[in-house]
Design an enzyme around this catalytic site. Structure first.
Site, short mmCIF file in Angstrom:
data_model
loop_
_atom_site.label_atom_id
_atom_site.label_comp_id
_atom_site.label_asym_id
_atom_site.label_seq_id
_atom_site.Cartn_x
_atom_site.Cartn_y
_atom_site.Cartn_z
N ILE A 26 0.83 -1.20 0.00
CA ILE A 26 0.00 0.00 0.00
C ILE A 26 0.86 1.25 0.00
O ILE A 26 0.56 2.22 -0.70
CB ILE A 26 -0.94 0.00 1.23
CG1 ILE A 26 -1.94 -1.15 1.14
CG2 ILE A 26 -1.67 1.33 1.35
CD1 ILE A 26 -2.76 -1.34 2.41
N ASP A 35 11.47 2.94 4.57
CA ASP A 35 11.15 1.55 4.89
C ASP A 35 12.26 1.02 5.78
O ASP A 35 13.40 1.48 5.70
CB ASP A 35 11.07 0.71 3.60
CG ASP A 35 10.29 -0.57 3.79
OD1 ASP A 35 9.11 -0.61 3.39
OD2 ASP A 35 10.83 -1.54 4.36
N ASP A 62 13.50 2.99 10.68
CA ASP A 62 12.80 2.15 11.64
C ASP A 62 11.82 3.06 12.37
O ASP A 62 12.22 3.90 13.17
CB ASP A 62 13.80 1.53 12.62
CG ASP A 62 13.14 0.57 13.62
OD1 ASP A 62 11.90 0.62 13.76
OD2 ASP A 62 13.87 -0.21 14.26
N VAL A 63 10.54 2.91 12.09
CA VAL A 63 9.55 3.85 12.62
C VAL A 63 9.41 3.76 14.13
O VAL A 63 8.76 4.61 14.75
CB VAL A 63 8.16 3.67 11.95
CG1 VAL A 63 8.23 3.96 10.47
CG2 VAL A 63 7.60 2.27 12.21
N ASN A 91 2.11 4.79 7.08
CA ASN A 91 1.63 3.53 6.51
C ASN A 91 2.31 2.31 7.12
O ASN A 91 1.70 1.24 7.16
CB ASN A 91 1.86 3.54 5.00
CG ASN A 91 1.69 2.16 4.39
OD1 ASN A 91 0.58 1.67 4.24
ND2 ASN A 91 2.81 1.51 4.06
N SER A 137 -7.45 0.43 9.77
CA SER A 137 -7.98 -0.83 9.27
C SER A 137 -9.44 -0.94 9.67
O SER A 137 -9.87 -0.36 10.67
CB SER A 137 -7.19 -2.00 9.86
OG SER A 137 -7.84 -3.24 9.64
N TYR A 150 -3.46 -6.75 16.56
CA TYR A 150 -3.51 -5.87 15.38
C TYR A 150 -4.71 -4.94 15.46
O TYR A 150 -4.60 -3.73 15.26
CB TYR A 150 -3.57 -6.73 14.11
CG TYR A 150 -3.59 -5.94 12.83
CD1 TYR A 150 -2.43 -5.35 12.33
CD2 TYR A 150 -4.77 -5.78 12.10
CE1 TYR A 150 -2.44 -4.63 11.15
CE2 TYR A 150 -4.79 -5.06 10.92
CZ TYR A 150 -3.62 -4.49 10.45
OH TYR A 150 -3.63 -3.78 9.28
N LYS A 192 -4.83 -0.76 15.65
CA LYS A 192 -5.51 0.05 14.63
C LYS A 192 -6.65 0.87 15.24
O LYS A 192 -6.94 1.98 14.77
CB LYS A 192 -6.01 -0.85 13.50
CG LYS A 192 -4.88 -1.49 12.69
CD LYS A 192 -3.95 -0.43 12.11
CE LYS A 192 -2.86 -1.03 11.24
NZ LYS A 192 -1.96 -0.02 10.64
N VAL A 202 -6.52 -6.27 2.28
CA VAL A 202 -5.88 -5.84 1.04
C VAL A 202 -4.87 -6.91 0.63
O VAL A 202 -4.19 -7.50 1.47
CB VAL A 202 -5.16 -4.48 1.22
CG1 VAL A 202 -4.61 -3.98 -0.12
CG2 VAL A 202 -6.12 -3.46 1.83
#
Length: 263
Positions: free
Chosen positions: A14, A33, A56-57, A82, A133, A146, A150, A181
């Site tokens: 995405i 990324d 690395d977020v 994202n 999500s 998860y 979200k 997705v």
């Protein structure tokens, strides 16, 4: 003036689809990324000045560094949070590392990215898109961690928009809540029994359809959007009668089990 757009987790999936759409819209795109080589390959594929960086977020300061790099290339006007991870299984069975990682990537990454974007955009304004999500709105047995992250992203988005309005900052914050997705994050779970609900519904959506919806939402007055819309109406029905909703979800999970067994 050159405008820049940052997309995290854009090495594939995405994030890459959104980055392409932003480049088509005239932005110079900064792709990040954890796999820096993937981000650079995707940037080269997009062209038009796009650049890719390793990020690395989970590292809060790293978001500010990316925001500064983007601002050095042009006025930062778009930031897309994202990057995300998904683990499946009964909620109490996840090892410590998975619990820490999903919280740090899916929640801390969004909070830190948004703060860095706002700090750079300031009164010049801009837009932040958070990829949440459908699971933020409904019970998702097998994907409880998860879904919880979200739901946090969706709650943070709406609250953050209120803070920005109170502060008089012309920055829009939006959350996109897609159903399943067809990405590697999903397909890699095809044999994972905890992920049965991912395979219980209609065919997974296309990445580019999600990207188109994301760009449309950024220009909309709507703060969050569920896609497809009919799924949003369905999950709101579950909220009205949670006990019935959980029974329905259990039936869907068994359907997903059967579909996984066939594949």
């Amino acid at each position: 003036m050159t405008t820049t757009a940052v997309v995290t987790g854009a090495g594939r999936g995405i994030g890459l689809a959104i980055a392409r759409r932003l480049a088509d819209a005239g932005h110079l795109v900064v792709l990040t990324d954890i796999d820096g080589a993937a981000a650079q390959r995707s940037a080269a594929e997009i062209g038009r000045g796009a650049v890719g960086f390793a990020q690395d977020v989970r590292q809060i300061a790293g978001h500010r560094e990316i925001a500064e790099r983007a601002a050095a290339l042009g006025r930062l006007t778009v930031w897309v949070n994202n990057a995300g991870v998904l683990y499946a299984g009964d909620a109490w069975t996840h090892p410590d590392e998975e619990i820490a990682t999903i919280l740090e990537v899916n929640i801390r990454g969004v909070l830190a990215g948004s703060a860095a974007a706002i700090g750079q955009m300031g009164r010049a304004g801009g837009v932040i898109l958070n990829i949440a999500s459908l699971s933020a709105l409904t019970p998702v047995p097998g994907l409880a961690l998860y879904a919880a992250t979200k739901a946090a992203v969706l709650s943070y988005t709406t609250s953050l928009q209120g803070d920005l309005r109170h502060a008089g900052l012309p920055i829009r914050v939006r959350a996109l809540c897609p159903d399943v997705v067809r990405t590697q994050m999903v397909t890699s779970r095809a044999a994972d029994p905890g992920a049965a609900l991912l395979f219980a519904g209609p065919q997974p959506m296309d990445e580019d359809a999600v990207a188109r919806a994301g760009l449309a939402l950024m220009e909309s007055r709507q703060i969050f959007r569920v896609m497809p819309r009919w799924r949003g109406a369905l999950v709101r029905g579950v909220d009205v009668a949670p006990a019935f909703g959980l029974r329905l979800v259990s039936l869907m999970r068994r359907l997903g089990d059967r579909r996984q067994a066939r594949t």
